[in-house]
Write an enzyme that holds these catalytic residues in place. Structure first.
Site, PDB file in Angstrom:
ATOM      1  CD  GLU A 158       4.460  -6.876   8.753  1.00  0.00           C
ATOM      2  OE1 GLU A 158       5.874  -6.752   8.821  1.00  0.00           O
ATOM      3  OE2 GLU A 158       3.336  -7.355   9.836  1.00  0.00           O
ATOM      4  N   GLY A 199       1.169  -0.971   0.031  1.00  0.00           N
ATOM      5  CA  GLY A 199       0.108   0.220  -0.028  1.00  0.00           C
ATOM      6  C   GLY A 199       0.659   1.568  -0.311  1.00  0.00           C
ATOM      7  CG  HIS A 230       9.073  -4.143   9.567  1.00  0.00           C
ATOM      8  ND1 HIS A 230       8.572  -5.299   9.410  1.00  0.00           N
ATOM      9  CD2 HIS A 230       8.503  -3.196  10.919  1.00  0.00           C
ATOM     10  CE1 HIS A 230       7.094  -4.950   9.122  1.00  0.00           C
ATOM     11  NE2 HIS A 230       6.781  -3.929  10.210  1.00  0.00           N
TER      12      HIS A 230
END
Length: 751
Positions: free
Chosen positions: A660, A426, A689
């Protein structure tokens, strides 16, 4: 009584630790400057807690990234690949947290998971066959000594051995019992060293005890503690639990030779019942009566009623869990006093503990009267139309037709996507320019026209780039959004927003949860403008991007005057209106993120359905039940453990679910296969991350591992999560490799 807290926020009143750490990551300051900032924050926080009149002050609750990772370094549970790097101790620490890619090596970050039922994340430690457990870090001792030099005798805090072993991962061929004796020996070495330094007490956090315990887990816990407590090295031991009750082991706990037991009287459904059966006179009960996870004022009358029923001889008042999970102080907020008086952040919760203590001693009668008056007033009115709308919902409102198998065929015909379609989750990088421009608009320094032109230019650039790279399904990048929950809350009635209400989520990342103040309805279309604009700039499908009702609820500070079920259904009806508007605007694919689906899942399996899943899953279905069959509904889920709730996730009846998975070695795929999961899936193929760019061939290998377990017609290729926090260069390099790997995999399938 005495007072205490389980732990205190560590980012700083104004997120000083975050900003300093980011400077360190960028190479703008040396390690010594970061260490000095951390030291100054600890000093400030300890003295603040002392000034508030709290009797026992914790130390070692501070962390540069995560307390579980701290414990791994303390115990030398550090993978050999990182130990072998020619780095400083702090650099190795951050390598495990964020990954390392440089001239000295290439190491992936360790997995990250949700910390029980919170939005905090911990780094999962890894035991290897060659792991040699032993005392390997001085942090706990240095921070105790640091506080002592300031005249403060603190109570050091440490993740307990049972919880550490429960949370850890193990190399194949190893198990927790292999390391048990060395773990016990190392904890006793910690006890001995702390006692030498002058410590009198240590807090061992054992939140794993509030979960369902198997007979084997219970045996493991008792074995550890009988060995550990055989020689406490002169320290008093506080065994601290939180996030629930300890019904499986209460009798065993009070029989152990511990000196204090911390119990949660806020989330512990059976805690009062357990304590009512008796509590030993030779132990201190640390009664977690002030909520450490929500920001509403404590209802003194309710707390006093609970405390009066506790039969313990020695009671300390404390928080239900660490104050890590609430913002720093209301003193920095700009809300009206009429509103602000209902809130208590971390600093204010210290005052609540002191006031409750004084009231119990027969004083502070004015404070008690004022608190009763606050809770006697009606805070907000009720939206009767909304209540009637919820009451009239039937099963049909939660049921999408036709069935998934038929929808899947219709969507394939309409979208005409290749095998292994590529997309992102997104958001694209929100640079300083993006953030500064949004701030300038919010402050009125630039016009709406200038701001819209800026956002349109960002969308144009990234739509063009996605087409150039050859993504199959595009996104507009979410440059107009500050946060995936706050952005929606700003367009819903019933929401309030703090100015400095930051809460740590993972590492140094803070989130600022909005506050649900009253009944929630949609005020106006929220996402249609920019989603429609993006779709007008390309012939490829652009996903409409929404946050789902359960996540909006879970990542907000929720009301306590109505049930979270009712509050979630209010939000679901609002998001449903947005979904239908996007569909009417010609958006073919709509992603409704439920990143936090598991967050409020009760920790005990027996409570899962009645207390949560029986209404959370239908709330998601309510949002999309009435879209056309050929409109494709996606959802996304963030770091958590989903394998045990796969049937519930399938029951969400989405068409595509991304999640994830890169840090968890795709273990969820085995369970999807075993459960005959019907929904199309997008397991994250690289970790967003970490600033690390996937190595050549790395994503190719991940895709092949996915295809070994999931049919290619069911697989989407995407990163782990949104890319808002990443840099442009690393993002583009990683995504180019993603698309190339997907194309290569398609060729192999066709051969």
């Amino acid at each position: 009584m005495a007072t205490s807290i389980v732990g205190f926020p560590r980012l700083g009143e104004f997120r000083e630790l975050k900003f300093t750490t980011e400077k360190y990551f960028r190479g703008e300051i040396e390690e010594a400057a970061l260490v000095e900032t951390a030291k100054e924050l600890r000093r400030k926080h300890w003295n603040l807690v002392k000034k508030a009149g709290i009797s026992e002050i914790p130390s070692n609750d501070f962390s540069h990234y995560d307390n579980v990772l701290d414990t791994a370094f303390l115990l030398n549970v550090v993978p050999k690949a990182v130990q072998d790097l020619d780095l400083t101790d702090l650099e190795r620490y951050f390598a495990l947290a964020r990954g390392y890619q440089g001239e000295k090596g290439d190491v992936r970050a360790l997995p990250m998971k949700k910390w029980f039922n919170t939005n905090y994340h911990y780094i999962v430690p890894k035991f290897e066959k060659e792991t040699k457990v032993g005392l390997a870090s001085q942090k706990i001792f240095e921070e105790f000594t640091e506080a002592k030099a300031q005249g403060l005798l603190t109570r050091p805090v440490l993740i307990g051995p049972f919880t550490f072993l429960q949370l850890a991962d193990y190399e194949e061929g190893t198990a927790a019992t292999d390391y048990l004796d060395d773990i016990v020996t190392t904890y006793q070495a910690v006890f001995e060293r702390l006692a030498e330094l002058g410590a009198e007490k240590i807090q061992l956090d054992e939140p794993s005890l509030v979960k369902d315990l198997s007979p084997e887990e219970k045996t493991l816990f008792l074995t550890i503690y009988k060995k550990l407590l055989a020689d406490k090295k002169g320290l008093a031991i506080l065994l601290q639990t939180y996030f629930g009750d300890v019904r499986d082991v209460y009798a065993d706990l009070i029989a152990l030779p511990i000196d204090g037991l911390g119990l949660d009287f806020v989330e512990g459904k059976k805690t009062l019942d357990l304590v009512s059966t008796g509590f030993p006179s030779d132990k201190v009960l640390y009664a977690g009566i002030v909520n450490g996870k929500n920001i509403w004022r404590n209802d003194y009358a309710n707390s006093l009623a609970i405390l009066e029923k506790i039969p313990a001889d020695k009671v300390y008042l404390t928080t239900s869990c660490s104050l890590l999970h609430v913002p720093f102080t209301t003193a920095n907020e700009e809300l009206e006093e009429e509103i602000l008086q209902h809130f208590a952040f971390a600093v204010e919760k210290l005052a609540e503990l002191r006031e409750l203590d004084t009231i119990l001693a027969g004083g502070a009668t004015d404070s008690l009267a004022a608190n009763k008056a606050l809770f006697a007033r009606e805070r907000v009115g009720k939206n009767t139309d909304l209540a009637n709308r919820i009451a009239s919902l039937t099963n049909q409102d939660y049921t999408r037709l036709p069935a998934f198998s038929e929808r899947e065929k219709l969507q394939a015909e309409r979208l005409n996507l290749p095998d292994l379609p590529t997309t992102t989750i997104g958001s694209f990088p929100q640079t300083a320019e993006v953030r500064d421009t949004r701030l300038a608009f919010r402050k009125g320094n630039i016009s709406a026209q200038a701001y819209d032109a800026f956002v349109a230019k960002q969308i144009d650039d990234w739509i063009h780039w996605q087409e150039e790279v050859d993504f199959d399904v595009l996104v507009h990048g979410e440059f107009e959004r500050n946060d995936m929950v706050e952005y929606f809350g700003q367009n819903l009635s019933g929401y309030l927003f703090s100015k400095n209400g930051w809460v740590q989520s993972y590492g140094m990342r803070g989130v600022k949860p909005p506050i649900i103040w009253g009944d929630v309805t949609r005020l106006q279309p929220i996402t249609v403008k920019w989603s429609s604009y993006a779709q007008s700039r390309t012939n490829k499908p652009v996903k409409g991007m929404l946050t789902g009702p359960v996540t909006i609820l879970n990542w907000s500070f929720s009301r306590e005057d109505i049930s979270i079920k009712e509050s979630t259904l209010q939000i679901a009806l609002a998001i449903k209106e947005e979904v239908l508007d996007l569909e009417a605007a010609g958006i073919k694919i709509i992603q409704i993120d439920e990143a936090a689906l598991r967050e409020k899942l009760p920790l005990r399996r027996s409570d899962w359905y009645e207390d949560y899943l029986d209404w959370a899953i239908p709330a998601f279905r309510l949002v999309h039940a009435t879209v056309a069959p050929d409109t494709q509904i996606h959802t996304h889920m963030c770091y958590s453990e989903f394998t045990d709730i796969i049937p519930a996730i399938d029951n969400m009846d989405a068409d595509v679910i991304s999640f994830e998975a890169s840090r968890s070695n795709l273990v969820i795929l085995d369970e999807l296969q075993a459960q005959n999961f019907q929904t199309q899936v997008g397991p994250g193929v690289y970790d967003i991350h970490s600033p690390r760019v996937p190595a050549e061939g790395e994503i190719d290998q991940t895709i092949q591992a996915i295809l070994a377990k999931v049919p290619s017609r069911k697989v989407w290729i995407n990163p782990d999560c949104g890319l808002k926090t990443r840099g442009i260069k690393e993002t583009r390099e990683s995504l180019v490799r993603l698309v190339e790997a997907a194309k290569s995999a398609r060729q192999k399938i066709q051969q």
